[in-house]
Scaffold this motif. Structure first.
Motif, mmCIF file in Angstrom:
data_model
loop_
_atom_site.group_PDB
_atom_site.id
_atom_site.type_symbol
_atom_site.label_atom_id
_atom_site.label_comp_id
_atom_site.label_asym_id
_atom_site.label_seq_id
_atom_site.Cartn_x
_atom_site.Cartn_y
_atom_site.Cartn_z
ATOM 1 N N UNK A 636 0.836 -1.188 0.000
ATOM 2 C CA UNK A 636 0.000 0.000 0.000
ATOM 3 C C UNK A 636 0.876 1.246 0.000
ATOM 4 N N UNK A 637 0.488 2.230 -0.802
ATOM 5 C CA UNK A 637 1.147 3.535 -0.816
ATOM 6 C C UNK A 637 0.070 4.598 -0.684
ATOM 7 N N UNK A 638 0.213 5.460 0.296
ATOM 8 C CA UNK A 638 -0.718 6.573 0.472
ATOM 9 C C UNK A 638 0.078 7.865 0.544
ATOM 10 N N UNK A 639 -0.570 8.972 0.235
ATOM 11 C CA UNK A 639 0.156 10.229 0.271
ATOM 12 C C UNK A 639 -0.699 11.407 -0.116
ATOM 13 N N UNK A 640 -0.038 12.569 -0.200
ATOM 14 C CA UNK A 640 -0.695 13.826 -0.534
ATOM 15 C C UNK A 640 0.237 14.646 -1.415
ATOM 16 N N UNK A 641 -0.334 15.254 -2.465
ATOM 17 C CA UNK A 641 0.367 16.253 -3.276
ATOM 18 C C UNK A 641 -0.300 17.602 -3.046
ATOM 19 N N UNK A 658 4.376 20.581 -2.220
ATOM 20 C CA UNK A 658 4.885 19.540 -1.324
ATOM 21 C C UNK A 658 4.354 18.181 -1.749
ATOM 22 N N UNK A 659 5.145 17.150 -1.479
ATOM 23 C CA UNK A 659 4.750 15.770 -1.761
ATOM 24 C C UNK A 659 5.128 14.903 -0.567
ATOM 25 N N UNK A 660 4.197 14.056 -0.170
ATOM 26 C CA UNK A 660 4.453 13.136 0.938
ATOM 27 C C UNK A 660 3.868 11.782 0.571
ATOM 28 N N UNK A 661 4.602 10.720 0.853
ATOM 29 C CA UNK A 661 4.128 9.363 0.561
ATOM 30 C C UNK A 661 4.570 8.417 1.668
ATOM 31 N N UNK A 662 3.775 7.387 1.873
ATOM 32 C CA UNK A 662 4.082 6.365 2.878
ATOM 33 C C UNK A 662 3.776 5.003 2.276
ATOM 34 N N UNK A 663 4.754 4.096 2.256
ATOM 35 C CA UNK A 663 4.564 2.775 1.676
ATOM 36 C C UNK A 663 4.675 1.679 2.717
ATOM 37 N N UNK A 664 3.889 0.622 2.553
ATOM 38 C CA UNK A 664 3.881 -0.478 3.502
ATOM 39 C C UNK A 664 3.743 -1.806 2.775
ATOM 40 N N UNK A 665 4.647 -2.738 3.092
ATOM 41 C CA UNK A 665 4.550 -4.109 2.614
ATOM 42 C C UNK A 665 3.578 -4.832 3.543
ATOM 43 N N UNK A 666 2.372 -5.123 3.050
ATOM 44 C CA UNK A 666 1.323 -5.669 3.900
ATOM 45 C C UNK A 666 1.586 -7.134 4.281
ATOM 46 N N UNK A 667 2.312 -7.853 3.460
ATOM 47 C CA UNK A 667 2.559 -9.267 3.748
ATOM 48 C C UNK A 667 3.544 -9.439 4.890
ATOM 49 N N UNK A 668 4.635 -8.639 4.880
ATOM 50 C CA UNK A 668 5.651 -8.757 5.921
ATOM 51 C C UNK A 668 5.511 -7.679 6.996
#
Length: 773
Positions: A636-641, A658-668
């Motif tokens: 999953x990747x979420x963020x705001x521009x 501004x740009x901000x993003x947060x990524x998460x490997x949901x399996x691990x």
């Protein structure tokens, strides 16, 4: 030895081919370079004032609703002079050249571009109607000619006089992975490489380097392109689509037609002190009646650049670009375009990698045929054929490791394709449908030799891979109410892939697996746009993207990856990667304020990453081990521009994005690797009442990135602040001087997405001069 004496000595001992040595200070080089162009500057600055005098007025409205359009960009073709419409849709263009006809380019996001011929000495051109574009997406189409009105793009262009892809880092939602001093691989909201569809004038670009040392930006001069179309997310079904993460198209040229003989020449030169970099460019156009011919060329080179802590080895480069476009207006409704773009690079260093590019070439060919209101149901028809040939050779011959083992990799990609598109109005709607086809051949041969024993080994890293793609697509746009618009698209793609010469070891490794594969992928999007007031727009969209793994992920054999230091093996049984994206956009576009706020969420299924193969020995020098490409369950990747441009007074503008993003490997349940940190570009811009002088001060602030993936070998990156100052002087709209200082405080820093923590350039003084005839 004093500064004056050193420079005199250098001047007496230099040859004509290389007038300055590396140990000369930037002051000496700047002064000498300016002297070299003194005659050039004097000739074209004389009597420039007589070329501009009067104002030109007009009004722009929506052709379908007849509502006025604020924030529309109006540009004099062939110059950098432009303005935008106010809240009443009215524009006032100052300092218009007198005594000759001019062309106005009228551009606005979500509408088709209009080119208007204005008779000499006209003062009012009345009302201009813009037709809504066939495709209204949850993206943005940024036109380079609009840099006087789009603050974030203007800043990006001014900050990059060398024409490199660094400007992508200054556009909200975009980042870039540095591949060399002139090659930057685009990143959109944390997705990159084959997760994006990157084209040049609609021509598909597939890098020939196994390490992507040659992304699309290596084959285009970004300071001279006409437009940059960006799709954030899978919100494009037509043409070549947008993969799972989005698309970028670099538009180089567009023909114009004139009843009388029309000629236009644009030439210039620039200098960068940080690398002793020099760049010259020339662009010309000649048109009369049904014919238009454009030619362009750029010569760009530089030595090793200097960071805030010293010289960065293996960062020199040398590039040459030559472009040609012929346009023929066969009838009032038919147009033919023939394009040829070529690029040649040599001796390009890659400080983050153990190898350098010896040479790389690209040959791009395109043929476009357009028919407006054809006899076939009154539809507009567009046909395109193209060919892309890219060759890349890299080696370690100039590196210390070559004394133990010499290595050379020769890569080649050949892409042949075309598409057909039909557009037709249906009441208050418009439908687009078509077919997209392309065929890819990719091969890469690695040769290793041990100098002490003269033993030599060769192996195909890409075993003559063939990928065939055939897609049907359709998009529909309908005005439900005057303030509510629906847009939808769908795409069905058949992909066949095979390996022509797989190594015996690869075949044995996948003994129980079929090497050939065939996929049927479906994607699409749905979007609603609501306009509660003239200046405001709210958009919500959802999209699904699917992509078949690329040739590298399917068939690679011991492919080195410099991100995590592992050799990679392809897997022909990989599942297609899928994405579901949600995008919300809130925008205000008035004469004084341009604002956008875009939160998004991307869900990835069967995300492609690497898994360690225990017990297998790597073949690349220094490799940490061996991995095989594999599918991760979900990510999953979420963020705001965010973007803001606020004209607080007629001459003063504040801007920030501004740009901000947060990524998460949901399996691990760990952070996703290679996610860019929070970054912002903010500043102030002053424009003199005469519009001849512009000064811009800005700061690029990047936060520390400590949400990293140790599983992928990623490390944390410190934050940094870089301050820049830019100035522009225009004489009559035909002569332009740009000068400035980048990284004023000479800070030492590196970008999180770059490989091996390679330092970025230190303090840089640049000068750029442009003359339009």
């Amino acid at each position: 030895m004093g500064w004056r004496y050193r420079c005199r000595l250098i001047k007496l001992t230099t040859s004509g081919k290389m007038p300055y040595t590396l140990d000369c200070s930037w002051r000496t080089i700047m002064v000498s370079y300016i002297k070299k162009y003194t005659i050039f500057l004097l000739v074209f600055m004389i009597n420039m004032d007589v070329l501009s005098a009067e104002e030109l007025r007009g009004k722009v409205v929506n052709a379908e609703t007849e509502r006025v359009l604020p924030g529309v960009n109006v540009l004099i073709a062939g110059t950098l002079r432009g303005t935008s419409t106010d809240e009443n849709g009215v524009f006032v263009l100052k300092s218009v050249p007198q005594g000759t006809d001019i062309l106005l380019k009228i551009r606005h996001i979500g509408f088709d571009e209009v080119v208007v011929r204005v008779q000499a000495n006209s003062q009012d051109i009345g009302t201009i109607q813009l037709q809504p574009s066939t495709i209204v997406l949850a993206d943005e189409v940024v036109v380079i000619g609009e840099r006087d009105n789009e603050a974030y793009l203007r800043t990006a262009m001014q900050s990059n006089p060398d024409g490199s892809g660094r400007m992508l880092r200054d556009i909200p939602g975009l980042h870039a992975v540095s591949r060399a001093a002139v090659a930057y691989d685009p990143v959109i909201r944390g997705l990159k490489a084959s997760q994006l569809e990157v084209t040049i004038d609609g021509i598909k670009i597939v890098p020939a380097c196994n390490g992507r040392m040659d992304p699309a930006t290596a084959y285009v001069d970004l300071t001279e392109i006409d437009a940059l179309a960006i799709t954030k997310g899978a919100f494009r079904s037509s043409g070549q689509g947008s993969s799972v993460g989005g698309s970028i198209d670099f538009s180089k040229m567009k023909p114009t037609y004139h009843d009388e003989l029309f000629t236009q020449v644009r030439l210039g030169a620039s200098y960068r002190s940080v690398s002793n970099g020099k760049r010259e460019f020339l662009r010309g156009e000649i048109a009369k009646g049904k014919f238009s011919l454009q030619l362009a060329g750029t010569h760009n080179r530089g030595d090793n650049y200097r960071s805030g802590a010293g010289e960065v080895d293996f960062s020199a480069f040398h590039d040459l670009h030559v472009d040609a476009l012929l346009g023929v207006k066969l009838t009032d409704r038919q147009e033919l375009r023939i394009a040829h773009y070529r690029s040649d690079g040599r001796d390009t260093g890659f400080p983050a990698l153990p190898m350098d590019t010896r040479e790389h070439t690209s040959r791009l060919y395109g043929v476009d045929y357009h028919v407006a209101s054809s006899p076939v149901a009154g539809a507009d028809l567009k046909f395109k054929l193209y060919r892309s040939d890219i060759d890349h050779t890299m080696d370690n011959f100039d590196r210390p490791a070559a004394s133990m083992r010499e290595m050379e990799v020769v890569g080649q990609t050949e892409t042949t394709g075309g598409n057909f598109m039909a557009e037709r109005h249906l009441g208050r709607g418009r439908i687009t449908a078509g077919l997209d086809l392309w065929h890819l051949f990719a091969t890469a041969l690695r040769t290793m030799r041990v100098p002490s024993t003269n033993m030599q080994m060769s192996a195909l890293m890409w075993p003559d891979v063939t990928i065939e793609n055939a897609a049907l697509f359709a998009e529909y746009r309908r005005i439900l109410m005057d303030d509510l618009v629906l847009a939808a698209g769908t795409r069905l793609t058949r992909v066949n892939a095979s390996a022509g010469k797989p190594a015996d070891a690869f075949t044995q490794f996948h003994a129980d697996v079929a090497l050939d594969r065939s996929d049927l992928n479906g994607s699409g999007f749905l979007q609603l746009s609501y306009t509660p007031a003239i200046e405001w727009d709210v958009t919500f969209g959802v999209a699904r993207g699917v992509r078949t793994p690329d040739h590298k992920e399917l068939y690679s054999w011991y492919l080195p990856d410099q991100f995590d230091g592992f050799d990679y093996i392809g897997d022909p049984q990989l599942l297609p990667e899928k994405s579901v994206q949600f995008n919300l956009g809130v925008r205000r576009n008035s004469a004084s304020v341009q604002f956008k706020f875009e939160p998004y969420l991307t869900l990835l299924q069967d995300y492609i990453s690497g898994q360690v193969l225990e017990g297998m020995q790597p073949k690349s020098m220094g490799a940490r081990g061996v991995k095989i490409y594999t599918n991760t369950g979900a990510a999953m990747i979420s963020g705001v521009d965010f973007g803001l441009r606020w004209t607080v007074r007629p001459q003063w503008t504040l801007f920030s994005n501004a740009s901000w993003a947060r990524g998460q490997d949901m399996e691990y349940d760990v952070p996703l690797p290679e996610i860019p940190p929070l970054s912002t570009l903010s500043g102030v811009r002053y424009v003199h009442p005469s519009e001849r002088v512009t000064v811009q001060a800005e700061a690029r602030l990047v936060a520390r990135q400590d949400r990293i993936s140790p599983r992928a070998g990623e490390d944390a990156t410190d934050g940094f602040a870089v301050y820049n100052l830019h100035a522009t002087f225009r004489a009559g709209g035909y002569f332009v001087i740009q000068a400035g200082v980048e990284n004023i405080t000479d800070v030492f820093y590196h970008e999180h997405l770059d490989r091996a923590n390679i330092a970025q350039p230190g303090r840089n003084f640049y000068l750029r001069v442009v003359q339009n005839f």
